[in-house]
Design an enzyme around this catalytic site. Structure first.
Site, PDB file in Angstrom:
ATOM      1  N   ASP A  87      -9.927   1.942   6.219  1.00 26.26           N
ATOM      2  CA  ASP A  87      -9.915   1.724   4.770  1.00 26.26           C
ATOM      3  C   ASP A  87     -10.981   2.564   4.071  1.00 26.26           C
ATOM      4  O   ASP A  87     -10.752   3.111   2.989  1.00 26.26           O
ATOM      5  CB  ASP A  87     -10.179   0.248   4.438  1.00 26.26           C
ATOM      6  CG  ASP A  87      -8.910  -0.593   4.388  1.00 26.26           C
ATOM      7  OD1 ASP A  87      -7.893  -0.162   4.964  1.00 26.26           O
ATOM      8  OD2 ASP A  87      -8.950  -1.683   3.782  1.00 26.26           O
ATOM      9  N   GLU A  93       0.840  -1.194   0.000  1.00 20.73           N
ATOM     10  CA  GLU A  93       0.000   0.000   0.000  1.00 20.73           C
ATOM     11  C   GLU A  93       0.881   1.253   0.000  1.00 20.73           C
ATOM     12  O   GLU A  93       0.824   2.088  -0.904  1.00 20.73           O
ATOM     13  CB  GLU A  93      -0.885  -0.026   1.237  1.00 20.73           C
ATOM     14  CG  GLU A  93      -1.642   1.249   1.558  1.00 20.73           C
ATOM     15  CD  GLU A  93      -2.192   1.196   2.973  1.00 20.73           C
ATOM     16  OE1 GLU A  93      -3.403   1.036   3.106  1.00 20.73           O
ATOM     17  OE2 GLU A  93      -1.398   1.304   3.932  1.00 20.73           O
TER      18      GLU A  93
END
Length: 384
Positions: A264, A71
């Site tokens: 998220d 990420e």
């Protein structure tokens, strides 16, 4: 469904500087962009998340968990190409390929989602949001700086190979693909049959449909359409909030408690803002962005919480309030004429980058927001 066609920078060639429109000067905007880059990539230990390794490469550290994740690594590459820092880009990409890229097992062709800071893998599984950011950052690097002949700096070839594996794995019993073939929706992880709303980046897939291998381009067009249709099914019709995980029909998936609005989920607002910036948005996606800003307009950032997608608060505090402020501000690109948009941007502008152990995720989202709101988060097209 009404589509705001040809409203984004892809069609017009003009990148909207919302900060300038909201009254900030060009000088202070560009100074802020550079200052934020400096704090995050070159600053003191209270703000930076990028480090160079002894082998001459570099990584972004998740400072809350003390590891390097695909990420953050792929985010760092996207930031570096937008800031014209090929040196940083190449160090991050080199580290990713050396330590994270898997050449054996069912996940060969993907990147291990988490490594220790010395390069030792914590897992042999991938997280698809890393792969999609890697691929687009590589294409942008190819178009901005040109491919080199030596691997892994033949950027566009690396991107096409990665996207090929994301789509075609599983066809020869060689491990699962990253997109579900039956519905063209990105998976949370390849081995599980559900998704993460914040992984859905149709504006990326539109570009993959131009630059991926020719035989895969129709797939990426279909994936873009599928994600745009999916998002209204998972975002609450009144609050706009999305769960962290959902089933393919959009309903929350409470796997390990991730069926609510939490860390998220914040990225959905940012993704809508960037798609509006690049391509324009359909009315139903604009409404989601507006609903999110409406939900947060009367919330105190010091009291942000975990919420159900209907907006009911839990006792649990928000882990990343600066990141949430940043993503809500980025959503203003989808609803620039709303009074809430200006308020969200002002809150962001008056919020510094985060310090302390949890700064990694917040400051990644912060950097993306300042790039987008200043007109510096751009599509880098081929030069010829």
């Amino acid at each position: 469904m009404t589509v705001q066609s040809k409203q984004g920078a892809y069609h017009t060639g003009t990148y909207r500087n919302l900060l300038l429109e909201f009254g900030y000067s060009e000088e202070e905007i560009q100074r802020r962009v550079l200052d934020n880059w400096t704090q995050i990539f070159e600053g003191g230990e209270d703000t930076r998340i990028y480090y160079e390794s002894e082998d001459g490469l570099g990584y972004l550290e998740d400072t809350g968990n003390h590891d390097a994740r695909t990420e953050g690594m792929s985010y760092g590459m996207m930031m570096a190409v937008q800031m014209d820092r090929q040196d940083v880009f190449d160090r991050i990409w080199g580290w990713s390929k050396k330590y994270m890229y898997m050449t054996e097992g069912e996940n060969a062709g993907y990147f291990a989602w988490s490594c220790q800071l010395n390069g030792t893998r914590n897992a042999n599984g991938p997280a698809p949001d890393g792969e999609e950011y890697y691929a687009l950052a590589l294409f942008f690097a190819s178009h901005r700086w040109g491919d080199r002949t030596e691997e892994p700096y033949n950027y566009s070839e690396q991107a096409r190979k990665l996207l090929h594996d994301c789509v075609h794995k599983g066809e020869n019993n060689d491990g699962p693909p990253m997109w579900e073939p039956t519905n063209k929706l990105i998976k949370f992880v390849p081995a599980l049959d559900f998704t993460d709303p914040s992984y859905h980046l149709p504006h990326f897939y539109e570009l993959f449909a131009e630059w991926a291998n020719p035989e895969d381009r129709a797939f990426w067009k279909e994936a873009a359409a599928a994600s745009r249709a999916y998002l209204p099914t998972t975002c609450h019709p009144e609050t706009g909030l999305a769960p962290e995980y959902s089933f393919y029909d959009g309903s929350p998936n409470h796997f390990h408690g991730f069926g609510h609005f939490f860390s998220d989920s914040y990225r959905v607002a940012a993704n809508l803002g960037l798609e509006a910036h690049w391509y324009g948005l359909s009315d139903d996606l604009v409404q989601i962005a507006d609903n999110i800003q409406k939900f947060f307009e009367d919330k105190d950032p010091e009291d942000y919480r975990r919420y159900t997608i209907a907006g009911e608060p839990f006792e649990e505090q928000c882990l990343h309030p600066v990141g949430l402020i940043a993503t809500n501000a980025m959503a203003s690109l989808a609803v620039p004429d709303s009074p809430r948009a200006r308020a969200a941007v002002e809150l962001f502008w008056n919020t510094p980058v985060r310090t302390g152990d949890r700064r990694y995720y917040d400051n990644c989202l912060y950097m993306f927001s300042i790039l987008a709101l200043s007109g510096n988060y751009r599509i880098w097209m081929p030069k010829n």
